[in-house]
Write a protein that holds these residues in place. Structure first.
Motif, PDB file in Angstrom:
ATOM      1  N   GLU A 298       0.696  -1.157   0.212  1.00 40.27           N
ATOM      2  CA  GLU A 298       0.158   0.461  -0.446  1.00 40.27           C
ATOM      3  C   GLU A 298       1.152   1.534   0.342  1.00 40.27           C
ATOM      4  O   GLU A 298       1.220   2.456  -0.726  1.00 40.27           O
ATOM      5  CB  GLU A 298      -0.826  -0.106   1.265  1.00 40.27           C
ATOM      6  N   THR A 299       2.012   0.835   0.986  1.00 44.07           N
ATOM      7  CA  THR A 299       3.292   2.172   1.148  1.00 44.07           C
ATOM      8  C   THR A 299       3.177   3.087  -0.279  1.00 44.07           C
ATOM      9  O   THR A 299       3.536   3.503  -0.420  1.00 44.07           O
ATOM     10  CB  THR A 299       3.899   1.985   1.916  1.00 44.07           C
ATOM     11  N   ALA A 300       3.996   1.435  -1.277  1.00 42.64           N
ATOM     12  CA  ALA A 300       4.473   1.231  -2.276  1.00 42.64           C
ATOM     13  C   ALA A 300       3.246   2.402  -3.736  1.00 42.64           C
ATOM     14  O   ALA A 300       3.735   3.192  -4.536  1.00 42.64           O
ATOM     15  CB  ALA A 300       4.688   0.929  -2.734  1.00 42.64           C
TER      16      ALA A 300
ATOM     17  N   PRO B 170       5.478   8.582  -9.949  1.00 38.62           N
ATOM     18  CA  PRO B 170       5.871   7.040 -10.605  1.00 38.62           C
ATOM     19  C   PRO B 170       7.409   6.803 -10.818  1.00 38.62           C
ATOM     20  O   PRO B 170       7.143   5.296 -11.030  1.00 38.62           O
ATOM     21  CB  PRO B 170       4.997   7.680 -11.909  1.00 38.62           C
ATOM     22  N   GLN B 171       8.449   6.722 -10.849  1.00 38.89           N
ATOM     23  CA  GLN B 171       9.508   6.825 -11.174  1.00 38.89           C
ATOM     24  C   GLN B 171      10.252   5.790 -10.213  1.00 38.89           C
ATOM     25  O   GLN B 171      11.327   5.069  -9.812  1.00 38.89           O
ATOM     26  CB  GLN B 171      10.091   7.628 -11.815  1.00 38.89           C
ATOM     27  N   ALA B 172       9.705   6.310  -8.507  1.00 44.15           N
ATOM     28  CA  ALA B 172       9.866   5.616  -7.262  1.00 44.15           C
ATOM     29  C   ALA B 172      10.401   3.864  -7.867  1.00 44.15           C
ATOM     30  O   ALA B 172       9.932   3.135  -7.912  1.00 44.15           O
ATOM     31  CB  ALA B 172       8.968   6.094  -6.456  1.00 44.15           C
ATOM     32  N   ASN B 173      11.037   3.810  -7.359  1.00 43.06           N
ATOM     33  CA  ASN B 173      11.766   2.048  -7.042  1.00 43.06           C
ATOM     34  C   ASN B 173      11.625   1.151  -5.955  1.00 43.06           C
ATOM     35  O   ASN B 173      11.160   1.896  -5.463  1.00 43.06           O
ATOM     36  CB  ASN B 173      13.255   1.974  -7.644  1.00 43.06           C
ATOM     37  N   GLN B 174      11.848  -0.384  -5.997  1.00 43.16           N
ATOM     38  CA  GLN B 174      11.305  -0.425  -4.808  1.00 43.16           C
ATOM     39  C   GLN B 174      11.896  -0.086  -3.542  1.00 43.16           C
ATOM     40  O   GLN B 174      11.490  -0.164  -2.641  1.00 43.16           O
ATOM     41  CB  GLN B 174      11.750  -2.135  -5.406  1.00 43.16           C
ATOM     42  N   HIS B 175      13.208   0.429  -3.400  1.00 41.76           N
ATOM     43  CA  HIS B 175      14.277   0.701  -2.610  1.00 41.76           C
ATOM     44  C   HIS B 175      13.466   2.074  -2.042  1.00 41.76           C
ATOM     45  O   HIS B 175      13.817   2.556  -1.070  1.00 41.76           O
ATOM     46  CB  HIS B 175      15.395   1.245  -3.116  1.00 41.76           C
ATOM     47  N   ASP B 176      13.426   2.907  -3.337  1.00 42.65           N
ATOM     48  CA  ASP B 176      12.597   4.143  -2.593  1.00 42.65           C
ATOM     49  C   ASP B 176      11.340   3.854  -1.968  1.00 42.65           C
ATOM     50  O   ASP B 176      10.972   4.347  -0.451  1.00 42.65           O
ATOM     51  CB  ASP B 176      11.656   5.027  -3.280  1.00 42.65           C
TER      52      ASP B 176
END
Length: 195
Positions: free
Chosen positions: A179-181, A189-195
């Motif tokens: 949900e946070t992701a 939209p460009q956020a990766n899994q680490h972000d």
């Protein structure tokens, strides 16, 4: 909505989003409803003697006058001679006025009173040796039909309010990682899994 005249305590750990949730309750009420949020935390100043937020004189007057400012009831004017029971009675009268006003056009509408950080009000009252806070006392009042009373607090401090039997208690859960992701990617939209 389904709690009827039974007060609702919504609890969660710090940082879960109780204050944000408090501001969103009104958007999910029936058409024509009104929602007033009173912040017991007061930007962290709830313990300052110059800005008490835990007494009926301040909390009930501010809440009633927020309704009056939207033309739902008459203003509640403070009096140097009024005692706490008089404020509670005057407050209940303003709530009945507000329900009647809200229901003139929409018979299913509600008046929702949300008290965020109610546990902080009780902590401040205890520290000031003022007896129970307005929040703890309001939980014991009978609210008029058409009014919904919601108090938010931290899970480990809800016992400070000594909730009477029959009160609805709901835990506000934290967002899952998925949900946070999803929320993060809805804004970035460009956020990766680490972000």
């Amino acid at each position: 909505i389904d709690a009827g005249t039974r007060p609702v305590i919504i609890h969660a750990d710090g940082g879960v989003g109780k204050s944000i949730f408090a501001t969103r309750i009104g958007t999910h009420l029936p058409n024509g409803s009104v929602c007033v949020v009173y912040d017991c935390f007061g930007n962290g100043e709830y313990r300052t003697p110059s800005n008490p937020r835990h007494r009926p004189r301040q909390a009930l007057i501010q809440t009633a006058n927020a309704l009056a400012g939207q033309m739902y009831c008459q203003p509640l004017i403070p009096s140097a001679r009024a005692e706490d029971p008089q404020y509670f009675r005057a407050f209940a009268h303003r709530l009945r006025q507000a329900v009647a006003s809200a229901r003139r056009d929409c018979p299913e509408s509600l008046v929702c009173l949300v008290f965020d950080a109610a546990d902080n009000a009780e902590m401040a009252a205890s520290e000031a040796d003022d007896g129970p806070s307005f929040a703890k006392r309001l939980l014991r009042e009978t609210v008029p039909d058409g009014v919904r009373l919601v108090m938010l607090c931290r899970t480990h401090r809800r016992e400070l309010l000594a909730p009477p039997p029959g009160i609805v208690q709901l835990e506000l859960g934290a967002f899952s990682l998925d949900e946070t992701a999803a929320k993060l990617r809805s804004v970035f939209p460009q956020a990766n899994q680490h972000d």
